[in-house]
Design a protein around this motif. Structure first.
Motif, short mmCIF file in Angstrom:
data_model
loop_
_atom_site.label_atom_id
_atom_site.label_comp_id
_atom_site.label_asym_id
_atom_site.label_seq_id
_atom_site.Cartn_x
_atom_site.Cartn_y
_atom_site.Cartn_z
N GLY A 491 0.80 -1.22 0.00
CA GLY A 491 0.00 0.00 0.00
C GLY A 491 0.83 1.27 0.00
O GLY A 491 0.29 2.36 -0.21
N ILE A 492 2.13 1.15 0.26
CA ILE A 492 3.01 2.32 0.23
C ILE A 492 3.58 2.47 -1.19
O ILE A 492 4.26 1.58 -1.69
CB ILE A 492 4.17 2.20 1.24
CG1 ILE A 492 3.63 2.13 2.66
CG2 ILE A 492 5.13 3.38 1.07
CD1 ILE A 492 2.93 3.40 3.10
N PHE A 493 3.27 3.60 -1.83
CA PHE A 493 3.81 3.91 -3.16
C PHE A 493 4.64 5.19 -3.05
O PHE A 493 4.23 6.15 -2.37
CB PHE A 493 2.67 4.13 -4.17
CG PHE A 493 1.97 2.87 -4.58
CD1 PHE A 493 2.28 2.26 -5.79
CD2 PHE A 493 1.01 2.29 -3.77
CE1 PHE A 493 1.63 1.09 -6.18
CE2 PHE A 493 0.36 1.13 -4.15
CZ PHE A 493 0.67 0.52 -5.35
N VAL A 494 5.78 5.19 -3.70
CA VAL A 494 6.68 6.34 -3.67
C VAL A 494 6.89 6.84 -5.09
O VAL A 494 7.33 6.09 -5.97
CB VAL A 494 8.04 6.00 -3.03
CG1 VAL A 494 8.96 7.21 -3.04
CG2 VAL A 494 7.84 5.49 -1.61
N GLU A 495 6.54 8.10 -5.30
CA GLU A 495 6.80 8.78 -6.59
C GLU A 495 8.09 9.57 -6.46
O GLU A 495 8.28 10.32 -5.50
CB GLU A 495 5.65 9.73 -6.93
CG GLU A 495 5.90 10.54 -8.20
CD GLU A 495 5.02 11.77 -8.31
OE1 GLU A 495 5.02 12.39 -9.40
OE2 GLU A 495 4.36 12.13 -7.31
N THR A 496 8.99 9.40 -7.42
CA THR A 496 10.25 10.15 -7.41
C THR A 496 10.47 10.80 -8.77
O THR A 496 10.10 10.23 -9.80
CB THR A 496 11.45 9.25 -7.08
OG1 THR A 496 11.65 8.33 -8.15
CG2 THR A 496 11.25 8.50 -5.78
N PHE A 497 11.06 11.96 -8.75
CA PHE A 497 11.49 12.60 -10.00
C PHE A 497 12.70 13.47 -9.72
O PHE A 497 12.94 13.88 -8.57
CB PHE A 497 10.36 13.41 -10.64
CG PHE A 497 9.79 14.49 -9.77
CD1 PHE A 497 10.29 15.79 -9.80
CD2 PHE A 497 8.72 14.23 -8.91
CE1 PHE A 497 9.76 16.79 -9.02
CE2 PHE A 497 8.18 15.22 -8.11
CZ PHE A 497 8.70 16.50 -8.16
N ILE A 498 13.47 13.71 -10.74
CA ILE A 498 14.72 14.46 -10.62
C ILE A 498 14.66 15.70 -11.50
O ILE A 498 14.22 15.64 -12.65
CB ILE A 498 15.93 13.59 -11.03
CG1 ILE A 498 16.06 12.39 -10.08
CG2 ILE A 498 17.22 14.40 -11.02
CD1 ILE A 498 17.15 11.41 -10.47
N VAL A 499 15.09 16.82 -10.94
CA VAL A 499 15.24 18.06 -11.70
C VAL A 499 16.69 18.50 -11.62
O VAL A 499 17.45 18.06 -10.74
CB VAL A 499 14.31 19.17 -11.16
CG1 VAL A 499 12.86 18.85 -11.45
CG2 VAL A 499 14.50 19.38 -9.66
N GLY A 500 17.09 19.39 -12.52
CA GLY A 500 18.50 19.73 -12.64
C GLY A 500 19.08 20.50 -11.48
O GLY A 500 20.26 20.38 -11.18
N SER A 501 18.26 21.31 -10.81
CA SER A 501 18.76 22.15 -9.72
C SER A 501 17.58 22.55 -8.83
O SER A 501 16.41 22.33 -9.16
CB SER A 501 19.45 23.41 -10.27
OG SER A 501 18.50 24.24 -10.94
N TRP A 502 17.91 23.15 -7.69
CA TRP A 502 16.86 23.64 -6.79
C TRP A 502 16.02 24.72 -7.48
O TRP A 502 14.81 24.78 -7.32
CB TRP A 502 17.47 24.17 -5.50
CG TRP A 502 16.45 24.59 -4.49
CD1 TRP A 502 16.19 25.85 -4.06
CD2 TRP A 502 15.55 23.74 -3.78
NE1 TRP A 502 15.18 25.85 -3.13
CE2 TRP A 502 14.77 24.56 -2.93
CE3 TRP A 502 15.33 22.36 -3.77
CZ2 TRP A 502 13.78 24.05 -2.09
CZ3 TRP A 502 14.35 21.85 -2.93
CH2 TRP A 502 13.59 22.68 -2.12
N MET A 503 16.68 25.57 -8.26
CA MET A 503 15.94 26.60 -9.00
C MET A 503 14.97 25.97 -9.99
O MET A 503 13.83 26.45 -10.14
CB MET A 503 16.92 27.52 -9.74
CG MET A 503 16.24 28.52 -10.69
SD MET A 503 15.04 29.58 -9.87
CE MET A 503 16.14 30.64 -8.93
#
Length: 542
Positions: A491-503
């Motif tokens: 029941g635990i699902f984790v969505e992850t994504f990556i962006v180039g920088s904090w900005m």
């Protein structure tokens, strides 16, 4: 405004925007800057059409090779293919007024240089192609920012009528310019046409110089050029409706370009016309476009975008056949009227699809991609049809284009323009939810994760909804995205994504649209906790 006419035919017309209650179609003209710019633009586009007649006719007098004549159309289309996207990026990150002034200066210098060379008798086919390329490069620079500044010139409730007036002005110039250019060619020669085109740019430049635009308020620093290009391309890749528009654009214009590329050859070699007769043929196309723009509101009430595109494509296919075999001047002009009618219907329908599938923050870039594909198809098509005409003759080439146009109409079965009719891409203007951290904006890459608690019976529907969220993250700037299920804690699902920088993550949240918010709210309905999903921000160590 710009010197390649069909660029501006690609702006929305009165048929594409909902009527504004209590707003007259002429009310935007009460705004002084818009009124002056509208008048100057009509004059400039008349000069552009006159210039097109002069360039095409000069090439006909210099070379009888069909490929050389068709390359004029290719040289006029190629700059938009090459420079529209960079121009769209520039329109989003620099002072648009100064950028537009530079583009007008560019066009004036190119047109003035062609005038001098023509007057002194030094024009050759290569020089003519270079001049056509340079003039169109100026149009490629100016088109995206011109589309983007209209909201700055009128009030919000006047935006629809303002865009409709721009379209009307384009079609007025389309009807006047070719006939006037043919007349001037007959009496004064090409150099006078080129000179008048150069002078027509000065009015637009003067209005832009006098206009003092209010500085834009930005919550975040402007993007860098190359990161803005990448963001625009990521958005296009993750926007299904816009991708459908691009496929349909290629399908139509690769074959539709044959009508424009081979029209000068039919006028000169098949009908033995002079520049005046050629101008009359173009004027009939312009009148057909005006009538098409006037009738489109009624047609849109009867036909959805896909059906209207198919009907217009079939009509254009018939006009290609007429261009191949009809050799009576006035009968062929009757068919050319429907060329203009169907052309404006296709352009406006495709542009409407591009407009409604692009969020405000990326609109100039998304429209620039559409224009890139449009003119890329025109460039490739023009060169192909000119080559075919050189080897197999004009009628055979037009017949092949007709068959291709009929086959292209079948793309409506797979790539539909009426997909997601309720798409709302206005900015959501809600709290981003991103904590204010003391972290350098260039730190990155950044991995963001959301943890959801989902009932097992909802897992399948949740994962399907997650695919919509994947497109949201990608459109906003994510360079990688995944969703995982915890096998130790069902029941635990984790969505992850990556962006180039904090900005880039701050920009991603700042770009949330109402449609994105709707998708996120739908995901939260699956979440089985009173609190929002737990979020983590993981930044690469320094």
């Amino acid at each position: 405004m710009a010197q390649t006419n069909d660029i501006h035919s690609a702006t929305p017309d009165v048929a594409e925007l909902p009527p504004q209650a209590g707003v007259s179609p002429w009310q935007p003209l009460s705004q002084p800057v818009f009124r002056l710019l509208w008048i100057a633009t009509v004059v400039s586009n008349i000069g552009s059409w006159m210039n097109d007649v002069g360039v095409n006719w000069t090439m006909l007098t210099l070379s009888a090779d069909p490929l050389s004549v068709a390359l004029v159309q290719a040289a006029s289309s190629l700059p938009m293919f090459l420079f529209a996207l960079p121009s769209g990026v520039m329109a989003d990150i620099v002072d648009r007024r100064k950028y537009l002034l530079f583009s007008q200066l560019w066009v004036f210098i190119a047109a003035a240089g062609l005038t001098v060379l023509s007057f002194t008798g030094h024009v050759t086919p290569p020089i003519l192609l270079i001049a056509a390329f340079l003039l169109s490069a100026g149009a490629a620079m100016s088109s995206p920012p011109f589309q983007a500044i209209v909201p700055d010139l009128v009030r919000k409730e006047e935006l629809g009528p303002a865009i409709a007036l721009n379209s009307l002005g384009i079609n007025i110039s389309r009807a006047i310019g070719p006939a006037l250019g043919g007349l001037i060619l007959s009496f004064a020669g090409p150099w006078m046409v080129f000179l008048l085109n150069a002078l027509s740019v000065l009015g637009v430049a003067w209005v832009l110089y006098r206009w003092k635009a209010e500085p834009a308020v930005q919550r975040l620093p402007p993007e860098h050029f190359f990161s803005a290009v990448r963001a625009g391309l990521r958005y296009v890749h993750a926007a299904p409706v816009l991708r459908n528009v691009l496929v349909r654009t290629v399908a139509f214009f690769v074959f539709g370009s044959a009508g424009w590329a081979l029209l000068p050859l039919v006028a000169r070699r098949e009908l033995n016309l002079g520049p005046g007769g050629y101008g009359i043929m173009l004027a009939f196309i312009g009148v057909g476009a005006i009538c098409g723009a006037v009738m489109l509101p009624r047609l849109r009430r009867r036909f959805n975008p896909d059906r209207l595109m198919v009907l217009s494509s079939l009509m254009f296919a018939i006009t290609l056949l007429a261009l191949a075999f009809v050799r009576n001047f006035w009968l062929l002009n009757a068919f050319e009227f429907f060329t203009g009618f169907s052309w404006i219907a296709v352009l406006s329908t495709l542009n409407l699809g591009a407009q409604r599938s692009a969020a405000k923050w990326v609109k100039a870039r998304a429209l620039a991609v559409y224009l890139t594909v449009f003119f890329g198809a025109m460039t490739v098509g023009s060169a192909v049809w000119g080559q075919l005409a050189s080897h197999y003759g004009i009628p055979a080439s037009l017949c092949v284009a007709t068959v291709g146009m009929l086959l292209a109409s079948t793309t409506a079965l797979r790539w539909r323009l009426d997909q997601d009719p309720d798409l709302d891409l206005d900015l959501s203007n809600v709290d981003s939810g991103v904590p204010a951290l003391d972290i350098h904006h260039d730190r990155g890459p950044v991995m963001v994760s959301y943890e959801y608690l989902i009932r097992q019976e909802d897992a399948h529907d949740f994962v399907l909804c997650m695919q919509d969220m994947r497109r949201v993250r990608r459109r906003g700037g994510a360079i990688n995205w995944s969703v995982y299920e915890d096998i130790l804690q069902p029941g635990i699902f984790v969505e992850t994504f990556i962006v180039g920088s904090w900005m880039e993550h701050l920009r991603q949240r700042d770009r949330y649209t109402m449609n994105d918010q709707k998708i996120q709210n739908r995901l939260y309905e699956f979440h089985q906790q009173d609190s929002l999903p737990a979020v983590r921000y993981l930044v690469a160590p320094v």
